[in-house]
Structures are given as structure tokens and as C-alpha cells.
Design a protein around this motif. Sequence first.
Motif, PDB file in Angstrom:
ATOM      1  N   ALA A 193      41.802  33.763  48.069  1.00 10.46           N
ATOM      2  CA  ALA A 193      41.782  35.177  48.436  1.00 10.46           C
ATOM      3  C   ALA A 193      43.178  35.755  48.225  1.00 10.46           C
ATOM      4  N   PRO A 194      43.280  36.960  47.660  1.00 10.57           N
ATOM      5  CA  PRO A 194      44.607  37.528  47.396  1.00 10.57           C
ATOM      6  C   PRO A 194      45.382  37.767  48.686  1.00 10.57           C
ATOM      7  N   LYS A 195      46.675  37.508  48.647  1.00  8.63           N
ATOM      8  CA  LYS A 195      47.573  37.728  49.780  1.00  8.63           C
ATOM      9  C   LYS A 195      48.565  38.818  49.376  1.00  8.63           C
ATOM     10  N   PHE A 196      48.928  39.662  50.329  1.00  9.75           N
ATOM     11  CA  PHE A 196      49.765  40.812  50.003  1.00  9.75           C
ATOM     12  C   PHE A 196      51.011  40.857  50.872  1.00  9.75           C
ATOM     13  N   LYS A 197      52.019  41.575  50.375  1.00  8.83           N
ATOM     14  CA  LYS A 197      53.258  41.795  51.120  1.00  8.83           C
ATOM     15  C   LYS A 197      53.653  43.260  50.965  1.00  8.83           C
TER      16      LYS A 197
END
Length: 248
Positions: free
Chosen positions: A203-207
Amino acid sequence: MKTTVLSLMIVCFACTTPKPATGATGAKFIFRATVERVAAATLPEISDVSNCIVVKVSEVVSAPPGFTDWTGKSITVAVRDINSQKPETEKLFYTNGWLYGQSLAVVEVHSTESREVSNEEVLAGVNKAQDDGVRERLKRAALVISGEVVRLSDPEKQPVDSEHDPYWVTAEIQTEEVLKGSAEGSTITFRFPSSYDIMWQYAPKFKVGDKGIWLLQRAPNQETIFSITEEQDFYPIERKEYIQSLLK
């Protein structure tokens, strides 16, 4: 060397008809190779070789970014019909990953005589399948926006203990443009799993500061909450024109 299950994470393609190579769904690693041995394998971990052949890769036609170049090397292919395999036959293989260690083992989705399909036709099929897959994701998305992540919450543990707890993080996006759907205000919030558990590792992870295009889905049983759990639902901002072209 340790042998692991091979995961080729790109959009899937397979050839349902030899020519032209369109309508492809399923295979992620496509290459031309010569059959060297039948009922054999290049990995000692494969004890049952009754449906395996060893081939020497002559050309990689399509593979995931960063994938090892196996040109000139011998690998194992688990085939659908071992009786149709003959040494010194040149074929175009459509495959998915199986095992990786001292060598590579893949599973055949489809194969055909090497000269029946050109590289251009193969890649045309790959591109069409990719576009069709993105169109389907866009169709399913409740909201498609471009923008920038400006705020993240701390990971939130679920009330009920679970080894697959997603540890949801709420992201706030400063909206640049709404590409599909409607939204009130200049910001949108959605949840994404911050866990790297096997259930959520892709699953994509964001910052904060990330810019891109989000294909937002409604969270299950939560009509007012958006979520992203699939890597196919986020694209770098450089792909905006591509996404817009598929929305037309």
C-alpha cells in the motif's frame, strides 16, 4: 543463497492470442528464450521438475523497473504443457514470478513461437492493458484529485488487537485540481495504512510534501471517509496529463 517468492509489482499482462499481442492480462515478465532442457530446473529447491523446463533468455521484452536483466542466462519456467516442450525451440514467454535465488524461476501464463509476435506488438499489448487497468481504477474512484500532502496524523491503532493492524494515518491534501467528482473546500483528507505488515506492505505510504494524483475510494461502510490501500491509486504529479487523457 536464500530463495524467496518473487513478486514482480507492475501492472499485469498476458497474451490471450499470439498476434496481435493486445488484450493482455496476467503476465509481468515477458522474454524470448531457447528451450535447453525439459523436466529440469536451475534451482535446487525445486524438487518436482515434472512440469519445469530450463530456458536460456535471449531478450527481455518487458519487465518491472529495476528488475534484474536475465539476458544470456538460464532460468526455470514452470510450463502448462510439458509434453509440447522441445529442446532448441525458440519461444516468446509471458510469465509471472515464482522463485528467486541462485537463479530465477517463473510460471508460464502463455507462450508462442518467438517470431510470431514482434516486440512492438508485445509492447502495444502491454500499454493497452496498462491503460485499460488505469481506466478501470478511475471508473471505480469516488474522487480523483491532484495536490500536495500538507499534514499527517500519528498512526492510529485499532481498538481490537490484530497482527494485521493497518495503523491508519490520516493525510490532508492541499487540492490543486479536482479531476473527477466534486469536493468542498481547498483540502481533502483520506486514510492510508502505515503498516508494513504483509497485508499492507505494498500500500502506498505518504509524507508531507508529496505531490501527485490520488484516486480516492470510499472506505468500507464509511461514506464520508476516503482511503487508499492499493498502489494503483496513486500517481506522481508528472503523470497528470496521462491520467487526464484516460478520463476523457
